[in-house]
Design an enzyme around this catalytic site. Structure first.
Site, PDB file in Angstrom:
ATOM      1  N   ASN A  11      17.669  59.895 -34.791  1.00 22.46           N
ATOM      2  CA  ASN A  11      16.823  60.525 -35.802  1.00 22.46           C
ATOM      3  C   ASN A  11      16.809  59.596 -37.012  1.00 22.46           C
ATOM      4  OD1 ASN A  11      15.580  62.161 -37.629  1.00 22.46           O
ATOM      5  ND2 ASN A  11      16.973  63.901 -37.379  1.00 22.46           N
ATOM      6  N   ARG A 107      13.541  60.908 -32.286  1.00 22.72           N
ATOM      7  CA  ARG A 107      12.805  62.019 -32.886  1.00 22.72           C
ATOM      8  C   ARG A 107      11.686  61.413 -33.739  1.00 22.72           C
ATOM      9  NH1 ARG A 107      13.823  64.673 -38.443  1.00 22.72           N
ATOM     10  NH2 ARG A 107      12.472  66.482 -38.311  1.00 22.72           N
ATOM     11  N   HIS A 196       9.364  70.861 -36.897  1.00 27.54           N
ATOM     12  CA  HIS A 196      10.520  71.521 -36.254  1.00 27.54           C
ATOM     13  C   HIS A 196      10.193  72.008 -34.833  1.00 27.54           C
ATOM     14  CE1 HIS A 196      11.978  72.835 -40.537  1.00 27.54           C
ATOM     15  NE2 HIS A 196      12.528  71.686 -40.200  1.00 27.54           N
ATOM     16  N   ARG A 257      11.501  72.428 -51.477  1.00 27.90           N
ATOM     17  CA  ARG A 257      10.032  72.408 -51.322  1.00 27.90           C
ATOM     18  C   ARG A 257       9.426  73.750 -51.704  1.00 27.90           C
ATOM     19  NH1 ARG A 257      10.239  70.240 -45.275  1.00 27.90           N
ATOM     20  NH2 ARG A 257      11.978  68.851 -45.666  1.00 27.90           N
ATOM     21  N   GLU A 403      18.590  70.435 -31.520  1.00 31.13           N
ATOM     22  CA  GLU A 403      17.463  69.510 -31.334  1.00 31.13           C
ATOM     23  C   GLU A 403      17.890  68.256 -30.572  1.00 31.13           C
ATOM     24  OE1 GLU A 403      16.972  70.344 -35.560  1.00 31.13           O
ATOM     25  OE2 GLU A 403      14.858  69.867 -35.291  1.00 31.13           O
TER      26      GLU A 403
END
Ligand code: AMP
Length: 417
Positions: A11, A107, A196, A257, A403
């Site tokens: 990642n 990823r 996601h 965010r 993940e």
């Protein structure tokens, strides 16, 4: 393990590389459920290279027994970072030779309209990711740099791109289109893509297999609530709606965010503050959300500590956070028609009973969802299972997301390992 393959899951960020090396028994590809497959995938180590580009960058390798090696040294680019990781694998005796690594799964945040599944990281994939750089400049360039670094270090090893957007490609146009002039969609591909996706896919599949193995039609709402947060509606294994948009800024309120915000705030705030659109956009991404409203931190634990002390801004921030998640759950209930299960996952919803409780309190009256306080308190730090009462109209479960495991399994599947 009898006949096993080693797969590196990566990642990459703009100045970091997170990784996890798996040893996957061949039985994993024959196993039917994710839970079974996971039993045949053993993590040999995980780690992180951070502050790439700095003189005091760090390379950390952690072993499953809890031991770790850590080096602080100048790491100028991703090439050097990858070489250090691979050297570390040998030094730490995790592998005897780099030839043991048979696949690298990357990823990738943005796959645009091109990828509805993971894909071999070939020239086609490379070119599409490059084309999509304007949609996600920070991540896309890091993905390409990291892919190149592994290709250079392990030229004979196949690489796969696992896209965060792929699972959301099943959304219908009415769901992913924005109400803007159609030619902006045609010319600039401006639409909702979501993010996601690897996590939402894992969670919905795991929940279906564990709780509804014999049921044909299953509708699930998956809540991936971590520092980034998104909610998805999954019907019969397919995503029909998700809260993130063109970018991961949209949807529910997050650590830093904004989540959804009236687009008119942008020109208004530019005028009021004298800041440029880029500067406001940076604040929307990095200094808003829980941090912006509470003025405390982007970490839910810090805000929670202040909440208990009666800090009014912490209370407001947590009320807003819970309410925005509840709004999406209610909207997706409406879209799905009926819901068999709501799944809670990621850093906040795997670990924080109060954030879960506050969100579900907001839907209790409308949806008949009832949380069992004791179960809710117990399901933290990797514990999974139901947190709702037997008479809750919709069962609610905590399922830790994985993940990296999905990236490992996708990489093996695509490379035919
Ligand atoms: P994630 O992005 O999924 O890794 O989530 C990280 C966020 O989860 C942190 O920034 C915290 O706000 C929140 N969190 C709450 N409790 C915990 C915990 N016990 N461990 C890690 N993260 C936590």
């Amino acid at each position: 393990m009898s006949n096993s393959k080693k797969i590196m899951c990566v990642n990459a960020g703009s100045s970091s590389i997170k990784f996890k090396l798996y040893e996957m028994d061949e039985k994993a590809s024959l196993a039917k459920t994710i839970a079974e497959k996971s039993q045949y995938c053993k993590a040999l180590c995980s780690g992180l290279v951070e502050r790439i580009g700095h003189e005091d960058a760090r390379c950390i390798i952690k072993k499953p027994d809890g031991s770790k090696s850590e080096k602080v040294l100048p790491i100028h680019n991703h090439d050097e970072g990858v070489q250090l990781v691979l050297k570390g694998l040998i030094e730490e005796k995790i592998v005897a030779s780099l030839d043991e690594i048979q696949g690298v799964g990357n990823r990738v945040v943005q796959g645009g309209k091109y990828f509805s599944d993971a894909h071999v990281f070939d020239q086609y994939t490379y070119d599409r990711i490059e084309e999509l750089i304007p949609l996600d400049p920070l991540h896309a360039e890091a993905h390409l740099t990291c892919f190149n670094a592994f290709k250079k270090a392990l030229p004979m090893v196949g690489e796969v791109a696992v896209f965060d957007t792929a699972f959301h490609q099943t959304m219908e146009p009415k769901e992913y289109m924005y109400a803007i002039p159609y030619e902006w969609y045609e010319k600039y591909a401006c639409r909702r893509y979501g993010a996601h996706g690897t996590s939402h896919k894992y969670l919905s599949q795991f929940a279906k297999e564990k709780y509804f193995a014999d049921k044909e039609h299953v509708n699930i709402i998956t809540c991936h609530i971590g520092s980034g947060a998104s909610v998805s509606a999954v019907k019969d294994g397919k995503c029909i709606a998700t809260s993130m948009g063109l970018t991961p800024l949209a949807g529910v309120m997050m650590g830093t965010r904004t989540g959804d915000i009236d687009p008119s705030c942008m020109p208004y705030l530019c005028t009021c503050t004298g800041k440029s659109a880029d500067e406001i956009y940076d604040i929307y991404n990095h200094h808003s959300g829980l941090e912006g409203v509470s003025g405390i931190s982007n970490d839910t634990r810090d805000v929670e500590a202040e909440y208990y002390k009666g800090n009014e801004r912490a209370i407001l921030a947590m009320d807003m956070y819970a309410s925005r998640i509840a709004e999406y759950i209610m909207m997706y209930y409406g879209k799905l028609g009926h819901v068999d299960m709501i799944v809670c996952s990621a850093g906040v919803f795997e670990n924080s009973p109060i954030y879960r409780k506050m969100a579900f309190d907001n839907v209790e009256e409308a949806l008949g969802v009832k949380i069992d306080e004791k179960l809710n308190e117990e399901k933290v730090r990797g514990q999974w299972g139901l947190i709702s009462t037997p008479d809750s109209k919709i069962p609610v479960a905590v399922i830790p997301t994985d993940e990296e495991l999905m990236i490992c399994l996708d990489t093996a599947r695509i490379l035919g390992l």
